[in-house]
Write a protein that holds these residues in place. Structure first.
Motif, PDB file in Angstrom:
ATOM      1  N   ALA A 149      67.158   2.019  31.617  1.00 39.15           N
ATOM      2  CA  ALA A 149      67.117   2.882  30.434  1.00 39.15           C
ATOM      3  C   ALA A 149      66.047   3.956  30.580  1.00 39.15           C
ATOM      4  O   ALA A 149      66.280   5.142  30.275  1.00 39.15           O
ATOM      5  CB  ALA A 149      66.863   2.045  29.185  1.00 39.15           C
ATOM      6  N   ARG A 150      64.872   3.578  31.046  1.00 40.76           N
ATOM      7  CA  ARG A 150      63.795   4.555  31.212  1.00 40.76           C
ATOM      8  C   ARG A 150      64.087   5.558  32.317  1.00 40.76           C
ATOM      9  O   ARG A 150      63.802   6.748  32.181  1.00 40.76           O
ATOM     10  CB  ARG A 150      62.483   3.825  31.504  1.00 40.76           C
ATOM     11  CG  ARG A 150      61.894   3.100  30.300  1.00 40.76           C
ATOM     12  CD  ARG A 150      60.643   2.336  30.675  1.00 40.76           C
ATOM     13  NE  ARG A 150      60.026   1.716  29.501  1.00 40.76           N
ATOM     14  CZ  ARG A 150      59.008   0.867  29.562  1.00 40.76           C
ATOM     15  NH1 ARG A 150      58.490   0.523  30.741  1.00 40.76           N
ATOM     16  NH2 ARG A 150      58.505   0.353  28.450  1.00 40.76           N
ATOM     17  N   HIS A 151      64.656   5.069  33.408  1.00 43.00           N
ATOM     18  CA  HIS A 151      64.916   5.959  34.548  1.00 43.00           C
ATOM     19  C   HIS A 151      65.946   7.028  34.210  1.00 43.00           C
ATOM     20  O   HIS A 151      65.783   8.198  34.601  1.00 43.00           O
ATOM     21  CB  HIS A 151      65.396   5.133  35.739  1.00 43.00           C
ATOM     22  CG  HIS A 151      65.610   5.930  36.980  1.00 43.00           C
ATOM     23  ND1 HIS A 151      64.582   6.295  37.825  1.00 43.00           N
ATOM     24  CD2 HIS A 151      66.748   6.455  37.535  1.00 43.00           C
ATOM     25  CE1 HIS A 151      65.058   7.007  38.833  1.00 43.00           C
ATOM     26  NE2 HIS A 151      66.372   7.110  38.683  1.00 43.00           N
ATOM     27  N   PHE A 152      66.999   6.635  33.500  1.00 39.52           N
ATOM     28  CA  PHE A 152      68.087   7.571  33.231  1.00 39.52           C
ATOM     29  C   PHE A 152      68.031   8.163  31.818  1.00 39.52           C
ATOM     30  O   PHE A 152      68.848   9.030  31.484  1.00 39.52           O
ATOM     31  CB  PHE A 152      69.439   6.886  33.447  1.00 39.52           C
ATOM     32  CG  PHE A 152      69.723   6.550  34.880  1.00 39.52           C
ATOM     33  CD1 PHE A 152      70.129   7.527  35.773  1.00 39.52           C
ATOM     34  CD2 PHE A 152      69.586   5.250  35.343  1.00 39.52           C
ATOM     35  CE1 PHE A 152      70.390   7.220  37.103  1.00 39.52           C
ATOM     36  CE2 PHE A 152      69.841   4.926  36.669  1.00 39.52           C
ATOM     37  CZ  PHE A 152      70.241   5.917  37.558  1.00 39.52           C
ATOM     38  N   GLY A 153      67.093   7.705  30.995  1.00 34.36           N
ATOM     39  CA  GLY A 153      67.013   8.208  29.625  1.00 34.36           C
ATOM     40  C   GLY A 153      68.215   7.799  28.794  1.00 34.36           C
ATOM     41  O   GLY A 153      68.793   8.616  28.070  1.00 34.36           O
ATOM     42  N   VAL A 154      68.589   6.497  28.899  1.00 32.89           N
ATOM     43  CA  VAL A 154      69.760   5.997  28.171  1.00 32.89           C
ATOM     44  C   VAL A 154      69.353   4.796  27.333  1.00 32.89           C
ATOM     45  O   VAL A 154      68.207   4.335  27.392  1.00 32.89           O
ATOM     46  CB  VAL A 154      70.896   5.605  29.146  1.00 32.89           C
ATOM     47  CG1 VAL A 154      71.370   6.814  29.931  1.00 32.89           C
ATOM     48  CG2 VAL A 154      70.441   4.481  30.089  1.00 32.89           C
ATOM     49  N   SER A 155      70.302   4.290  26.561  1.00 34.58           N
ATOM     50  CA  SER A 155      70.062   3.076  25.774  1.00 34.58           C
ATOM     51  C   SER A 155      71.253   2.149  25.913  1.00 34.58           C
ATOM     52  O   SER A 155      72.372   2.588  26.201  1.00 34.58           O
ATOM     53  CB  SER A 155      69.835   3.418  24.297  1.00 34.58           C
ATOM     54  OG  SER A 155      70.990   4.017  23.741  1.00 34.58           O
ATOM     55  N   PHE A 156      71.005   0.859  25.714  1.00 35.53           N
ATOM     56  CA  PHE A 156      72.057  -0.154  25.776  1.00 35.53           C
ATOM     57  C   PHE A 156      72.070  -0.959  24.489  1.00 35.53           C
ATOM     58  O   PHE A 156      71.078  -1.019  23.766  1.00 35.53           O
ATOM     59  CB  PHE A 156      71.816  -1.094  26.962  1.00 35.53           C
ATOM     60  CG  PHE A 156      71.869  -0.426  28.301  1.00 35.53           C
ATOM     61  CD1 PHE A 156      73.079  -0.107  28.901  1.00 35.53           C
ATOM     62  CD2 PHE A 156      70.694  -0.102  28.980  1.00 35.53           C
ATOM     63  CE1 PHE A 156      73.126   0.518  30.131  1.00 35.53           C
ATOM     64  CE2 PHE A 156      70.729   0.522  30.215  1.00 35.53           C
ATOM     65  CZ  PHE A 156      71.947   0.836  30.799  1.00 35.53           C
ATOM     66  N   GLN A 157      73.215  -1.591  24.230  1.00 33.91           N
ATOM     67  CA  GLN A 157      73.370  -2.412  23.030  1.00 33.91           C
ATOM     68  C   GLN A 157      73.787  -3.824  23.433  1.00 33.91           C
ATOM     69  O   GLN A 157      74.967  -4.162  23.436  1.00 33.91           O
ATOM     70  CB  GLN A 157      74.438  -1.793  22.100  1.00 33.91           C
ATOM     71  CG  GLN A 157      74.101  -0.407  21.580  1.00 33.91           C
ATOM     72  CD  GLN A 157      72.889  -0.419  20.657  1.00 33.91           C
ATOM     73  OE1 GLN A 157      72.666  -1.394  19.942  1.00 33.91           O
ATOM     74  NE2 GLN A 157      72.105   0.639  20.675  1.00 33.91           N
ATOM     75  N   ILE A 201      75.263  -2.174  36.031  1.00 29.99           N
ATOM     76  CA  ILE A 201      73.892  -1.759  35.740  1.00 29.99           C
ATOM     77  C   ILE A 201      72.968  -2.144  36.889  1.00 29.99           C
ATOM     78  O   ILE A 201      72.153  -1.335  37.357  1.00 29.99           O
ATOM     79  CB  ILE A 201      73.407  -2.376  34.412  1.00 29.99           C
ATOM     80  CG1 ILE A 201      74.222  -1.829  33.234  1.00 29.99           C
ATOM     81  CG2 ILE A 201      71.921  -2.099  34.203  1.00 29.99           C
ATOM     82  CD1 ILE A 201      73.931  -2.511  31.910  1.00 29.99           C
ATOM     83  N   LEU A 202      73.065  -3.376  37.352  1.00 31.21           N
ATOM     84  CA  LEU A 202      72.246  -3.805  38.483  1.00 31.21           C
ATOM     85  C   LEU A 202      72.576  -2.991  39.729  1.00 31.21           C
ATOM     86  O   LEU A 202      71.680  -2.633  40.507  1.00 31.21           O
ATOM     87  CB  LEU A 202      72.467  -5.288  38.759  1.00 31.21           C
ATOM     88  CG  LEU A 202      71.893  -6.276  37.742  1.00 31.21           C
ATOM     89  CD1 LEU A 202      72.339  -7.692  38.082  1.00 31.21           C
ATOM     90  CD2 LEU A 202      70.368  -6.198  37.690  1.00 31.21           C
ATOM     91  N   THR A 203      73.842  -2.691  39.926  1.00 31.09           N
ATOM     92  CA  THR A 203      74.268  -1.951  41.109  1.00 31.09           C
ATOM     93  C   THR A 203      73.689  -0.544  41.117  1.00 31.09           C
ATOM     94  O   THR A 203      73.152  -0.079  42.134  1.00 31.09           O
ATOM     95  CB  THR A 203      75.803  -1.893  41.173  1.00 31.09           C
ATOM     96  OG1 THR A 203      76.315  -3.224  41.290  1.00 31.09           O
ATOM     97  CG2 THR A 203      76.276  -1.072  42.350  1.00 31.09           C
ATOM     98  N   ILE A 204      73.794   0.146  40.009  1.00 34.98           N
ATOM     99  CA  ILE A 204      73.252   1.503  39.928  1.00 34.98           C
ATOM    100  C   ILE A 204      71.736   1.472  40.075  1.00 34.98           C
ATOM    101  O   ILE A 204      71.140   2.308  40.775  1.00 34.98           O
ATOM    102  CB  ILE A 204      73.665   2.169  38.599  1.00 34.98           C
ATOM    103  CG1 ILE A 204      75.187   2.398  38.584  1.00 34.98           C
ATOM    104  CG2 ILE A 204      72.929   3.497  38.395  1.00 34.98           C
ATOM    105  CD1 ILE A 204      75.731   2.865  37.251  1.00 34.98           C
ATOM    106  N   GLY A 205      71.093   0.506  39.435  1.00 32.57           N
ATOM    107  CA  GLY A 205      69.650   0.375  39.566  1.00 32.57           C
ATOM    108  C   GLY A 205      69.222   0.095  40.996  1.00 32.57           C
ATOM    109  O   GLY A 205      68.217   0.626  41.475  1.00 32.57           O
ATOM    110  N   ARG A 209      66.854   2.449  43.692  1.00 37.60           N
ATOM    111  CA  ARG A 209      65.597   1.803  44.071  1.00 37.60           C
ATOM    112  C   ARG A 209      64.806   1.260  42.881  1.00 37.60           C
ATOM    113  O   ARG A 209      63.580   1.131  42.940  1.00 37.60           O
ATOM    114  CB  ARG A 209      64.701   2.766  44.863  1.00 37.60           C
ATOM    115  CG  ARG A 209      65.313   3.298  46.149  1.00 37.60           C
ATOM    116  CD  ARG A 209      64.317   4.203  46.858  1.00 37.60           C
ATOM    117  NE  ARG A 209      64.880   4.869  47.999  1.00 37.60           N
ATOM    118  CZ  ARG A 209      64.892   4.391  49.254  1.00 37.60           C
ATOM    119  NH1 ARG A 209      64.390   3.187  49.490  1.00 37.60           N
ATOM    120  NH2 ARG A 209      65.409   5.087  50.247  1.00 37.60           N
ATOM    121  N   LEU A 210      65.478   0.931  41.808  1.00 39.32           N
ATOM    122  CA  LEU A 210      64.803   0.327  40.659  1.00 39.32           C
ATOM    123  C   LEU A 210      64.636  -1.172  40.837  1.00 39.32           C
ATOM    124  O   LEU A 210      63.793  -1.782  40.173  1.00 39.32           O
ATOM    125  CB  LEU A 210      65.591   0.614  39.377  1.00 39.32           C
ATOM    126  CG  LEU A 210      65.851   2.085  39.052  1.00 39.32           C
ATOM    127  CD1 LEU A 210      66.615   2.210  37.742  1.00 39.32           C
ATOM    128  CD2 LEU A 210      64.547   2.872  38.993  1.00 39.32           C
TER     129      LEU A 210
END
Length: 260
Positions: A149-157, A201-205, A209-210
């Motif tokens: 969320a912080r890296h991409f400036g997004v939010s999850f529910q 989400i884990l894959t993109i992170g 390199r998150l």
């Protein structure tokens, strides 16, 4: 295939199992090559068999990869085969062949596949109990969500239970945009990681390199590890997980080579 092996195991004592295993091996194609090598070609590197360049098994397309390390790993998998060639023991070869035979036309579909997982991601559907599992999910999964969320400036529910929870459209759009520059080989590998972990989400992170690969693997198995802590490990489940981990590690190795 697993059903066949289970059936063979049941009949092991009467000799049936041994004959089935022999028949299974006989169904595999014979190894028709002696020497395996890596050669530079236009566009990258290829594996050769007694001097003949590799082709995909279905469409017979040339197998050319952009990194020598990927070709070397493929060559090692081919060289490790015995009298029969078992594709199940060659995760890198299968991944690359799949990408090449899919073709560039599948790039948008592969991006969509990862985002489809994000929309109903493993990390977003939490257990309602017991509290020890809830706490473990929160400890591992909340940290992962915060990083992305912080890296991409997004939010999850996130939600408790299995009722579908819509995710913000802006979140899905931003994460889809993050995959836009990626090529066929990268996306094929990312789809593989997504399928093995159940989490886009884990894959993109991971790709950004998150997370480390071990962090991703741990997060993907929070529920399974919790069950094992209570009931112990089932032998067949352990074998399946080991096989998936080998595929995961092989795919990570390909991603690392593509990144470099």
């Amino acid at each position: 295939m697993r059903d066949q092996l289970e059936d063979a195991e049941k009949h092991r004592d009467d000799g049936y199992g041994r004959s089935q295993k022999r028949d299974f091996k006989a169904d595999l194609p014979k190894r028709l090559y002696k020497e395996v090598a890596v050669e530079p070609v236009d566009g990258g590197f290829t594996v050769t068999f007694d001097g003949r360049p590799a082709k995909t098994p279905g469409l017979r397309l040339p197998v050319i990869v952009p990194a020598a390390s990927i070709a070397t790993t493929m060559a090692e998998e081919w060289a490790a085969q015995g009298e029969r060639v078992d594709a199940e023991t060659m995760p890198t070869v299968r991944l690359i062949n799949s990408a090449i035979e899919s073709g560039e036309a599948m790039v948008p579909a592969f991006r969509d596949e990862v985002i489809k997982f994000v929309a109903s991601d493993l990390l977003l559907y939490r257990a309602e109990g017991p509290q020890t599992l809830v706490a473990e999910q929160e400890a591992v999964w909340d940290d992962a969500l915060v990083r992305v969320a912080r890296h991409f400036g997004v939010s999850f529910q996130p939600t408790a239970g299995i009722i579908h929870q819509e995710q913000p459209k802006a979140t899905l759009a931003k994460l889809a945009a993050a995959l836009e520059p990626e090529n066929l080989l990268v996306l094929t590998a990312l789809v593989s990681i997504t399928g093995l972990t159940g989490s886009g989400i884990l894959t993109i992170g991971l790709w950004h390199r998150l997370f480390t690969p071990d962090h991703v693997w741990l997060a993907a198995h929070v529920d399974e590890d919790y069950q094992i802590s209570f009931w112990g490990a089932d032998e067949e489940a352990v074998l399946r997980r080991e096989k998936r981990r080998r595929e995961f590690d092989a795919t990570i190795k390909v991603l690392d080579a593509l990144r470099n």
